[in-house]
Every structure is written in structure tokens, then in C-alpha cells.
Motif scaffolding. Sequence first.
Motif, short mmCIF file in Angstrom:
data_model
loop_
_atom_site.label_atom_id
_atom_site.label_comp_id
_atom_site.label_asym_id
_atom_site.label_seq_id
_atom_site.Cartn_x
_atom_site.Cartn_y
_atom_site.Cartn_z
N ILE A 97 0.73 -1.33 -0.04
CA ILE A 97 0.04 0.07 0.07
C ILE A 97 0.84 1.23 -0.12
CG2 ILE A 97 -1.63 1.29 1.30
CD1 ILE A 97 -2.72 -1.68 2.28
N GLY A 98 2.15 1.22 0.71
CA GLY A 98 2.92 2.36 0.71
C GLY A 98 3.32 2.33 -0.51
N MET A 99 4.14 1.51 -1.20
CA MET A 99 4.43 1.60 -2.71
C MET A 99 3.58 2.42 -3.60
SD MET A 99 7.43 0.67 -2.12
CE MET A 99 7.31 1.20 -0.53
N GLY A 100 2.22 2.20 -3.40
CA GLY A 100 1.07 2.45 -4.09
C GLY A 100 1.02 3.88 -3.68
N LEU A 101 1.04 4.51 -2.51
CA LEU A 101 1.10 5.74 -2.07
C LEU A 101 2.18 6.55 -2.87
CD1 LEU A 101 0.03 5.68 1.39
CD2 LEU A 101 -1.62 6.34 -0.60
N LEU A 102 3.18 5.85 -2.73
CA LEU A 102 4.52 6.58 -3.37
C LEU A 102 4.59 6.74 -4.95
CD1 LEU A 102 7.35 4.88 -1.00
CD2 LEU A 102 6.43 7.39 -1.03
N LEU A 103 3.87 5.92 -5.45
CA LEU A 103 3.80 5.95 -6.96
C LEU A 103 2.99 7.25 -7.46
CD1 LEU A 103 2.66 2.34 -8.13
CD2 LEU A 103 4.62 3.33 -8.72
N THR A 104 2.15 7.78 -6.41
CA THR A 104 1.40 9.04 -6.82
C THR A 104 2.06 10.22 -6.46
OG1 THR A 104 0.31 9.29 -4.39
CG2 THR A 104 -0.78 7.71 -6.20
N MET A 105 3.36 10.18 -5.96
CA MET A 105 4.08 11.12 -5.59
C MET A 105 5.19 11.45 -6.88
SD MET A 105 4.59 10.62 -1.70
CE MET A 105 3.32 10.59 -0.63
N GLY A 106 5.15 10.75 -7.77
CA GLY A 106 6.30 11.31 -8.93
C GLY A 106 7.79 10.66 -8.61
N LEU A 107 7.73 9.75 -7.50
CA LEU A 107 9.07 9.22 -7.40
C LEU A 107 9.23 7.91 -8.56
CD1 LEU A 107 8.64 8.70 -3.62
CD2 LEU A 107 9.80 10.27 -4.61
N PRO A 108 10.73 7.69 -8.46
CA PRO A 108 11.27 6.73 -9.62
C PRO A 108 10.18 5.42 -9.37
CG PRO A 108 12.94 7.49 -8.62
CD PRO A 108 11.64 7.94 -7.57
N ILE A 109 9.48 5.06 -10.50
CA ILE A 109 8.50 3.96 -10.66
C ILE A 109 9.22 2.83 -10.46
CG2 ILE A 109 6.91 2.99 -11.97
CD1 ILE A 109 6.00 5.71 -12.66
N ILE A 110 10.13 2.44 -11.31
CA ILE A 110 10.74 1.15 -11.38
C ILE A 110 10.71 0.12 -9.84
CG2 ILE A 110 12.76 -0.54 -11.95
CD1 ILE A 110 10.53 0.61 -14.26
N PRO A 111 11.70 1.20 -8.82
CA PRO A 111 12.02 0.35 -7.71
C PRO A 111 10.53 0.00 -6.85
CG PRO A 111 13.46 2.40 -8.05
CD PRO A 111 12.41 2.05 -9.04
N LEU A 112 9.78 1.08 -6.93
CA LEU A 112 8.56 0.98 -6.17
C LEU A 112 7.68 -0.33 -6.77
CD1 LEU A 112 7.38 4.70 -6.30
CD2 LEU A 112 8.67 3.68 -4.27
N LEU A 113 7.75 -0.51 -8.07
CA LEU A 113 7.19 -1.64 -8.60
C LEU A 113 7.87 -2.89 -8.11
CD1 LEU A 113 6.54 -0.56 -12.21
CD2 LEU A 113 4.71 -0.37 -10.29
N LEU A 114 9.13 -3.01 -7.85
CA LEU A 114 9.90 -4.24 -7.61
C LEU A 114 9.67 -4.39 -6.27
CD1 LEU A 114 13.30 -3.72 -9.48
CD2 LEU A 114 11.07 -5.25 -9.90
N ILE A 115 9.56 -3.27 -5.42
CA ILE A 115 9.04 -3.60 -3.90
C ILE A 115 7.70 -3.95 -3.51
CG2 ILE A 115 8.87 -2.51 -1.80
CD1 ILE A 115 11.50 -0.66 -2.65
#
Length: 168
Positions: free
Chosen positions: A48-66
Motif C-alpha cells: 500500500i505504501g508503494m502505491g502511495l509513493l507511486l502517486t508522488m512522482g518518485l522513480p517508478i521501477i523500484p516501487l514496482l519491484l518492492i
Amino acid sequence: MSYSGKQIGLLAAAGSAALLFAAFVFQALGYAPCAMCIWQRYPHVVAIGMGLLLTMGLPIIPLLLIGAASAATTAALGVFHTGVERDWWEGPTSCTGSGLDMSSMSAEDLLSTDGASNLVMCDQVAWEFLTLSMASWNALLSLVLAGLWVFAFAMRQSNSAGPSLTSP
């Protein structure tokens, strides 16, 4: 309609939110969670945290992997918990009672009510639907979510000019 890797990742994070919400609903309905049930919740929180971070314009690839690793982790915990419930293997002695040596206990100790009365055993199925326990459903649905995270990663990789860990 075409979806982006980011949108698929958000869908997977929403799936984790739905599973976590369902766990809390079952708890509110009186199905107290065992220790292994609680363990399965933590990776959903990370997803869920990774999903929230996806909305903040952070680098996407690491968030998807985590996110993928988190969903796969809770799925693995669900499979392990299912095996404990089905007596395929032993679970932790702290919540199954396996490995408990009662031969050295007195009759008074065995009949004592001084112990923890709210201990929920991990090897007991509290609820079932279509012969699958909550742990089994969590495992299956979390595998689907892990697949969504991996699909989002693959989409992101195929849409980029080259592999990049930092491009948004």
C-alpha cells in the motif's frame, strides 16, 4: 483502453488495501487473528505504501519491484500458514502448541487457567469459503497481486527506451 505500469501498480496496491481491509472486517466480526495472520498483514502495508509513493512522482521501477516483493512475501506467508492449518508441516510453537512437552507438567499445571486466554492457535481454521481458509485466500489473491506488480514492471520496462531505475 490502454493502462500504464503506474496504473497497474496502483491497482495492485488497491488490491492489498482491499485484502487488509477485509482482514480488519473479519476481526471486527469476531474472528481474532493468530500471529501468522498478523504477519501476513505487514507486507500488504508495504505494498500500500508503494502505491502511495507511486502517486508522488518518485522513480517508478523500484516501487514496482518492492510492491511485487511485498505481495509475493504475503503470498508465501499465506501458503506457509495454509500448510500449518492443513497439518502439512509444523508451524511456530508459539501459536500452534506443537513441541509442547506436557510430560513434565503436573495435573494442576494442566488444569490451570492462569495462562493466556486470548491466544489464537495458528493451526486452527477459523473461517472457510469453498474449502479455503483466510490464509489460503490471502495466498491466492496475493499471488494475483504479485503478478499485477510484475506485469506493471514489465510494461514500464517495455515502454522505456532502456532499463532505468530512476525514470518516473
